[in-house]
Every structure is written in structure tokens, then in C-alpha cells.
Scaffold this active site. Structure first.
Site: not given
Ligand code: HSE
Length: 307
Positions: A128, A181
Site C-alpha cells: 500500500e 489514491t
Molecule cells: N483509506 C484509504 C483512502 C483507502 O481513503 O485513501 C484507499 O483505498
């Protein structure tokens, strides 16, 4: 065992009120991966079908998560990974999490499970970090544990599996645009008001209580996001209309899935979840935007071996 084939579920992160801390796994949407032991050390991605993503180990989330595991392992050999992507990158349903968790879960099985699920979460978070610049755990935790999970704390990492009501279904619509993201994190404000904080943690508590007590009404009332949704929804065409049509069709609640552009809704029962799918599709048909739609039960087991 020398080789294993696994199903890696898609996940909805944030679940409206729980930015970076809440997530849930889907049952019938996900990738497939084949992982096999090799005598040659290190990790090689030998096949990647379905999406145009890098195959170099250090550029691929599965490669990076796998290397994080290898670094902590006594195993002297290596692994080959084949990735068959069904989850589109940048869709907001945990594409990178599916690949990184699938790799480390499969490797752990092939090594006779030397690592705990919490350790697998930590390795996957490195994937991630590569994908979004931040090692968030709200997609990888539900992919590994199944069901709903709460990241109670990042330091030390503390993941709490949350009970899943048996009749809860998710509808997810993905308008065919890509939102990275990393980009959708950059637009977020870094400070919140106390008034917004109060509303937000009231809802997080309400959602957790609603899930444990199977109180569908409470789940619905708690699916509110006063902090992130108002900012990010501007990146998603038709968001407000999709949300209002989903609620009119009977959804308990509706919000942005992860960092978007996918939009999720929860419903009690599959029939309502299907009606919600129809209502959401209508909005994009009228606007003229292509979409994918998924209706799914909640996945309570997480990643699993398949034949
Ligand atoms: N919590 C993260 C965001 C999840 O909202 O950026 C990304 O899938």
C-alpha cells in the site's frame, strides 16, 4: 506444498465514517493469484493478466509485500507469482490490497504458516505504501481477516475483527474513470474541526455497535462521513445523484468506496441490493458514463485457496 492458487477479495475501505480505519471484504469480486516456490532466491512476477501494471518486483505491490515477508523469514528459496486481475487499478475497491495480501497470504501457506495474520497485514501495508504513498491498513486488513475490520491503532498496529450481520449486502458501482489514491489523498484537509470530529466518532461507534448487534437501522444511520466525502465527492461525476437514488431504492446507506471513484451502498438482503444496483446504473446511463456494477455478500473468511 509447492504451489497454491488463491482468491483475493476486493474490499471497501473507510466505509463512510472510518477514514483509514474501517474496511470490509467482498465475496464475489476479486483477483486470482498463483504462487509457487522456487529454488532461486527473491520474488519474480512471471505473469500479470487483466491490467496494465508493472511486473518488476520492486515496482509491483505483490513483489514489495512479498519481499517484506521474505526479509523476516528463514526460508532460503524464493517465489514466482502469477497475477490474474479482475479488480481494476484505481477503481477504489482495493486492487493493490488484493495483490499484496494475496502474495503474502499464499507465501505464508506455502511456508507452513510461520507468520500471524497481523504480521501479514504489516507486510501487505508495504504494498500500500508503494501504491499510494501511505501504508494504510483499511483494505489489507479485511482482505486478510475477512468481514469488517477496525484498525484501532497504527502504532502499535492493532486490528479488531468486527462481526458481520448475515443479511448485509453491498452494491458497488464503478464509473469508468480512474482516481489514483495518491491524488485523492492530496486534496484532503489535514485539520478537522472539533464539531466534525464529534459527528464522525459518534458514527464510527454507532456503526460498530450496529454491526455487532445486527441493528440494520443503526448501521444505516451511522453511514455518514462529514470529513472526507464532502471533499472527494467532487472528483466523482454524479455522486450526489447516485447516493440519493440508492437511498430511495432502499439502501441503508451509501458513500465513496475507499478513495473512489467507486460508490458503495449497503442493503439488508440481496433483493434490495439488486434494486439499488439498478437505481445506480440508471444514473450513469442518463449521464452517459460507462460503469461496472457488483452486488455481493460480505466475505467473512478473507483470502482463500481455490482449485
Ligand atoms: N483509506 C484509504 C483512502 C483507502 O481513503 O485513501 C484507499 O483505498
Amino acid at each position: 506444498m509447492e504451489e497454491i492458487k488463491v482468491f483475493c477479495p476486493a474490499t471497501i475501505a473507510n466505509v463512510s465514517c472510518g477514514f483509514d480505519v474501517l474496511g470490509v471484504a467482498l465475496d464475489n469480486v476479486g483477483d486470482t493469484m498463483v504462487v509457487r516456490k522456487t529454488q532461486e532466491k527473491g520474488i519474480r512476477i512471471t505473469k500479470l493478466e487483466g491490467q496494465d501494471l508493472p511486473m518488476e518486483t520492486l515496482q509491483n505491490v505483490a513483489g514489495v509485500a512479498g519481499l517484506a515477508l521474505l526479509e523476516k523469514s528463514d526460508y532460503t528459496g524464493g517465489f514466482e507469482i502469477e497475477i490474474y486481475k479482475k479488480i481494476k487499478a484505481g477503481s477504489g475497491i482495493g486492487s493493490s490490497a488484493a495483490s499484496s495480501t494475496g502474495a503474502v497470504w499464499a507465501m505464508n501457506e506455502l511456508l507452513d504458516r510461520p507468520f500471524t495474520t497481523l504480521e501479514l497485514v504489516k507486510f501487505s501495508m508495504e504494498g500500500e505504501r508503494l501504491a499510494s504513498g501511505v501504508a494504510h491498513a483499511d483494505n489489507v486488513a479485511p482482505a486478510l481477516f475477512g468481514g469488517f475490520t477496525l484498525v484501532r491503532s497504527y502504532d502499535p498496529l492493532d486490528i479488531i475483527p468486527i462481526h458481520t450481520p448475515s443479511d448485509l449486502h453491498a452494491t458497488v458501482i464503478h464509473p469508468q474513470i480512474e482516481v489514483k489514491t495518491s491524488d485523492s489523498r492530496k486534496i484532503l484537509k489535514t485539520n478537522i474541526t472539533l464539531a466534525d470530529g464529534i459527528k464522525q466518532w459518534g458514527n464510527v461507534g454507532g456503526l460498530i455497535a450496529g454491526l455487532f448487534t445486527e441493528d440494520y437501522d443503526l448501521i444505516g444511520r451511522s453511514l455518514e462521513d462529514h470529513i472526507v466525502e464532502p471533499v472527494r465527492s467532487i472528483l466523482i461525476p454524479g455522486f450526489n445523484q447516485v447516493k440519493s437514488e440508492a437511498l430511495k431504492a432502499g439502501a441503508l446507506g451509501c458513500g465513496i468506496s475507499g478513495s473512489g471513484p467507486s460508490i458503495f451502498a449497503f442493503s439488508k438482503g440481496i433483493d434490495t441490493a439488486n434494486k439499488v444496483a439498478t437505481a445506480m446504473k440508471e444514473v450513469y446511463k442518463n449521464i452517459g458514463i460507462d460503469y461496472d456494477v457488483h452486488v455481493s455478500k460480505i466475505n467473512s473468511e478473507g483470502i482463500k485457496t481455490i482449485q
